[in-house]
Design a protein around this motif. Structure first.
Motif, short mmCIF file in Angstrom:
data_model
loop_
_atom_site.label_atom_id
_atom_site.label_comp_id
_atom_site.label_asym_id
_atom_site.label_seq_id
_atom_site.Cartn_x
_atom_site.Cartn_y
_atom_site.Cartn_z
N LEU A 280 -13.43 35.93 50.22
CA LEU A 280 -14.35 36.85 50.89
C LEU A 280 -13.98 38.30 50.61
O LEU A 280 -14.87 39.15 50.47
CB LEU A 280 -14.34 36.58 52.39
N ALA A 281 -12.68 38.59 50.53
CA ALA A 281 -12.26 39.95 50.18
C ALA A 281 -12.71 40.30 48.77
O ALA A 281 -13.17 41.43 48.51
CB ALA A 281 -10.74 40.07 50.30
N LEU A 282 -12.60 39.35 47.85
CA LEU A 282 -13.10 39.57 46.49
C LEU A 282 -14.61 39.78 46.51
O LEU A 282 -15.14 40.63 45.80
CB LEU A 282 -12.74 38.39 45.60
N ALA A 283 -15.32 39.00 47.34
CA ALA A 283 -16.77 39.14 47.45
C ALA A 283 -17.14 40.54 47.93
O ALA A 283 -18.08 41.16 47.41
CB ALA A 283 -17.32 38.09 48.41
N ALA A 284 -16.41 41.07 48.91
CA ALA A 284 -16.69 42.42 49.41
C ALA A 284 -16.44 43.47 48.32
O ALA A 284 -17.21 44.42 48.18
CB ALA A 284 -15.82 42.71 50.63
N THR A 285 -15.38 43.26 47.54
CA THR A 285 -15.08 44.20 46.45
C THR A 285 -16.20 44.21 45.42
O THR A 285 -16.70 45.27 45.03
CB THR A 285 -13.76 43.80 45.77
N HIS A 286 -16.60 43.03 44.97
CA HIS A 286 -17.66 42.93 43.97
C HIS A 286 -18.98 43.47 44.51
O HIS A 286 -19.73 44.15 43.80
CB HIS A 286 -17.82 41.48 43.52
N ALA A 287 -19.28 43.16 45.79
CA ALA A 287 -20.54 43.62 46.37
C ALA A 287 -20.56 45.15 46.46
O ALA A 287 -21.58 45.78 46.16
CB ALA A 287 -20.73 43.01 47.76
N GLY A 288 -19.44 45.74 46.84
CA GLY A 288 -19.38 47.20 46.92
C GLY A 288 -19.59 47.85 45.57
O GLY A 288 -20.34 48.82 45.45
N ILE A 289 -18.93 47.31 44.54
CA ILE A 289 -19.10 47.86 43.19
C ILE A 289 -20.54 47.69 42.72
O ILE A 289 -21.13 48.60 42.13
CB ILE A 289 -18.12 47.18 42.22
N ALA A 290 -21.12 46.51 43.00
CA ALA A 290 -22.50 46.25 42.58
C ALA A 290 -23.47 47.23 43.24
O ALA A 290 -24.37 47.77 42.58
CB ALA A 290 -22.88 44.81 42.91
N LEU A 291 -23.31 47.45 44.53
CA LEU A 291 -24.20 48.38 45.23
C LEU A 291 -24.01 49.81 44.73
O LEU A 291 -24.97 50.59 44.63
CB LEU A 291 -23.93 48.31 46.73
N TRP A 292 -22.79 50.19 44.42
CA TRP A 292 -22.51 51.53 43.93
C TRP A 292 -23.20 51.80 42.59
O TRP A 292 -23.64 52.92 42.30
CB TRP A 292 -21.00 51.71 43.80
N LEU A 293 -23.34 50.75 41.76
CA LEU A 293 -23.95 50.91 40.44
C LEU A 293 -25.46 50.68 40.45
O LEU A 293 -26.09 50.70 39.39
CB LEU A 293 -23.30 49.92 39.45
N HIS A 294 -26.02 50.47 41.62
CA HIS A 294 -27.43 50.07 41.73
C HIS A 294 -28.38 51.02 41.03
O HIS A 294 -29.18 50.61 40.17
CB HIS A 294 -27.80 49.93 43.21
N ASP A 295 -28.33 52.29 41.36
CA ASP A 295 -29.29 53.26 40.80
C ASP A 295 -29.10 53.42 39.29
O ASP A 295 -30.08 53.50 38.53
CB ASP A 295 -29.16 54.60 41.50
N ARG A 296 -27.85 53.46 38.85
CA ARG A 296 -27.58 53.57 37.41
C ARG A 296 -28.14 52.36 36.67
O ARG A 296 -28.74 52.49 35.59
CB ARG A 296 -26.08 53.69 37.16
N GLY A 297 -27.94 51.19 37.24
CA GLY A 297 -28.43 49.97 36.60
C GLY A 297 -29.93 49.94 36.48
O GLY A 297 -30.49 49.57 35.44
N ASN A 298 -30.64 50.35 37.53
CA ASN A 298 -32.10 50.34 37.49
C ASN A 298 -32.64 51.35 36.48
O ASN A 298 -33.64 51.09 35.80
CB ASN A 298 -32.67 50.64 38.88
N ARG A 299 -31.98 52.49 36.36
CA ARG A 299 -32.42 53.46 35.35
C ARG A 299 -32.25 52.89 33.94
O ARG A 299 -33.14 53.07 33.09
CB ARG A 299 -31.62 54.77 35.50
N TRP A 300 -31.15 52.22 33.70
CA TRP A 300 -30.91 51.63 32.38
C TRP A 300 -31.94 50.54 32.07
O TRP A 300 -32.40 50.42 30.93
CB TRP A 300 -29.49 51.07 32.33
N LEU A 301 -32.32 49.78 33.08
CA LEU A 301 -33.24 48.67 32.87
C LEU A 301 -34.69 49.12 32.72
O LEU A 301 -35.57 48.28 32.49
CB LEU A 301 -33.13 47.68 34.04
N ARG A 302 -34.95 50.41 32.82
CA ARG A 302 -36.29 50.90 32.49
C ARG A 302 -36.53 50.87 30.99
O ARG A 302 -37.68 50.97 30.54
CB ARG A 302 -36.47 52.33 33.02
N ARG A 303 -35.46 50.74 30.22
CA ARG A 303 -35.60 50.62 28.77
C ARG A 303 -36.09 49.20 28.45
O ARG A 303 -35.60 48.22 29.01
CB ARG A 303 -34.27 50.89 28.10
N PRO A 304 -37.04 49.05 27.53
CA PRO A 304 -37.63 47.73 27.28
C PRO A 304 -36.66 46.72 26.69
O PRO A 304 -36.75 45.52 27.01
CB PRO A 304 -38.78 48.02 26.31
N GLY A 305 -35.74 47.14 25.83
CA GLY A 305 -34.82 46.20 25.21
C GLY A 305 -33.91 45.49 26.20
O GLY A 305 -33.91 44.25 26.28
#
Length: 457
Positions: A280-305
């Motif tokens: 569960l501690a690992l899950a919290a770590t991964h979830a926090g990192i994933a949420l932190w990268l959310h906006d950057r990831g969505n911007r990158w995924l606007r590219r069609p490739g």
């Protein structure tokens, strides 16, 4: 162009279909969720392939986990053990799907029938194919013990699938509880999981640990609900990652839990079987990192490739997961059974370097398997049916429960000879019966709601 590079690796017809799906993606869809699902399954597959050490000699095949003999590999499981991330994304997607279905006048039974279809079809294809392959191998004179071992290894992914199906079935009541109590629900589940660990590890209470298969994964799934409806704020990402990492270090390096987040023979405590507070501690770590990268990831995924590639992977995500251990078995037979692959000591520099061609070969084999069986999962799905009445609801839940029990029996049977099918025959029959009943219900209650284009699948 990035899109052109992606499409060159796909068959032309499939590439055009995936590009069309990518182009039709509604603007409101959170593409980052799909990326996380694809990354999670890809890392799980790669992790399983990397951790296995196979040898072949005069006495036949032998194998084990590198984690047993090479201690420096154990911290790497903090990167590759991303099943918590899959359950987090599952919570987000299930909440979005259920909310959209109910908003459009649907019902819980219809949602459950539609949601389980994507899981049941590729699983049925895997089990039937393994049964046929086991029968052919047995009739060809392959030792029953070897057939039993191969079938058991190929079915390892069923362990996580069993828990995930249960979590999906529990989504309607757990989502209703989330709407009332919010983040208090995963907090209570974490406390209960800790109490289970204390009873099991501190006082030696037997069997109580099995409760954490449900408590831990439900806790992560509930956090996905909170992410989906915005009750988990973006500003929580940093603290969640930092506190999760601190707890992980405290529980493993200084505490009673092992560093490895993947189990192996000889461990007194396994962080995944059953799941523990450390996981569960690992899950919290991964979830926090994933949420932190959310906006950057969505911007990158606007590219069609990149987005087309993510759409393609998600279209066969269950097939990739279910068949990756079968690819490993085929690769071991092809590379080690013919002595094409050298066998240096696990953990040595030659062994590390040979992981590269090993991964490439297994990826090619898995690509072939996905090309053969991926159509079962990728098949166009209609909208969820609308089902009224208590009887079909009970039959739906009962069929899903029977399937879960059957899958659990099949997965737990162990690497022993099981006749021509290589499977626990009674459990296999029970699974097929449950799957057939669910398919019959989907056919009986034709979809009367169009599929919502923006929901997460």
């Amino acid at each position: 162009m990035a899109e052109g590079r992606v499409l060159r690796f796909l068959p032309v017809r499939l590439a055009r279909r995936m590009r069309l799906l990518a182009e039709r993606t509604p603007a409101r869809r959170d593409r980052y969720v799909d990326l996380l699902r694809a990354v999670a399954i890809t890392l799980v597959v790669a992790g399983h392939w990397l951790v296995v050490s196979v040898t072949h000699g005069p006495s036949g095949f032998a194998g084990g986990s590198v984690l047993e003999t090479v201690p420096w590999t154990r911290p790497l499981t903090w990167v590759f053990q991303v099943m918590p991330l899959f359950f987090l994304v599952g919570g987000y997607a299930n909440a979005a799907s259920l909310t959209a279905h109910l908003r459009r006048g649907g019902d819980l039974t219809g949602w459950l029938l539609g949601r389980t279809a994507r899981l049941v079809r590729p699983t049925t294809a895997l089990l039937c194919a393994l049964a046929v392959a086991a029968g052919v191998a047995t009739l060809a004179g392959v030792a029953p013990s070897l057939v039993g071992l191969a079938v058991w290894l190929a079915m390892i992914p069923l362990w996580f699938l069993v828990v995930y199906i249960v979590v999906v079935v529990l989504t309607p009541p757990m989502h209703a509880l989330h709407r009332r109590a919010g983040l208090a629900v995963p907090v209570v589940l974490v406390v209960l999981a800790g109490a289970v660990d204390l009873a099991r590890l501190g006082f030696g209470v037997p069997y109580v640990g099995y409760a954490n298969y449900l408590l831990v994964w439900l806790a992560v799934h509930q956090v996905g609900f909170a992410w989906q409806d915005g009750s988990l704020p973006a500003r929580a990402a940093g603290p969640m990652a930092v506190l999760g990492a601190a707890a992980l270090v405290a529980l493993t390096v200084a505490g009673p839990y092992p560093v490895s987040m993947v189990g192996f023979a000889g461990q007194e405590v396994d962080n995944t079987a059953p799941p523990t507070l450390a996981l569960l501690a690992l899950a919290a770590t991964h979830a926090g990192i994933a949420l932190w990268l959310h906006d950057r990831g969505n911007r990158w995924l606007r590219r069609p490739g990149p987005w087309t590639l993510v759409v393609t992977v998600n279209s066969v995500i269950m097939t990739l997961f279910l068949w990756h251990m079968t690819a490993l078995i085929i690769g071991a037979l092809a590379l080690h059974g013919t002595d094409l692959m050298p066998q240096p000591a696990p953990g040595s520099l030659p062994w590390v370097l040979l992981r590269i061609p090993w991964l490439i070969c297994l990826a090619v084999i898995l690509a072939v398997l996905v090309a053969v069986f991926g159509g079962v999962e990728r098949r166009t799905r209609p909208g969820p049916p609308v089902v009224r009445g208590t009887a079909p609801a009970l039959l739906t839940v009962g069929s899903a429960t029977a399937m879960v029990a059957a899958l659990l029996a099949i997965a737990a049977a162990g690497p022993v000879p099981r006749g021509l099918t290589g499977l626990h025959l009674a459990a296999f029959a029970a699974y097929l019966t449950g799957a057939a009943l669910l398919a019959l219900l989907r056919t009986r209650y034709r979809p009367s709601l169009p599929p919502p284009g923006g929901r997460h699948g």
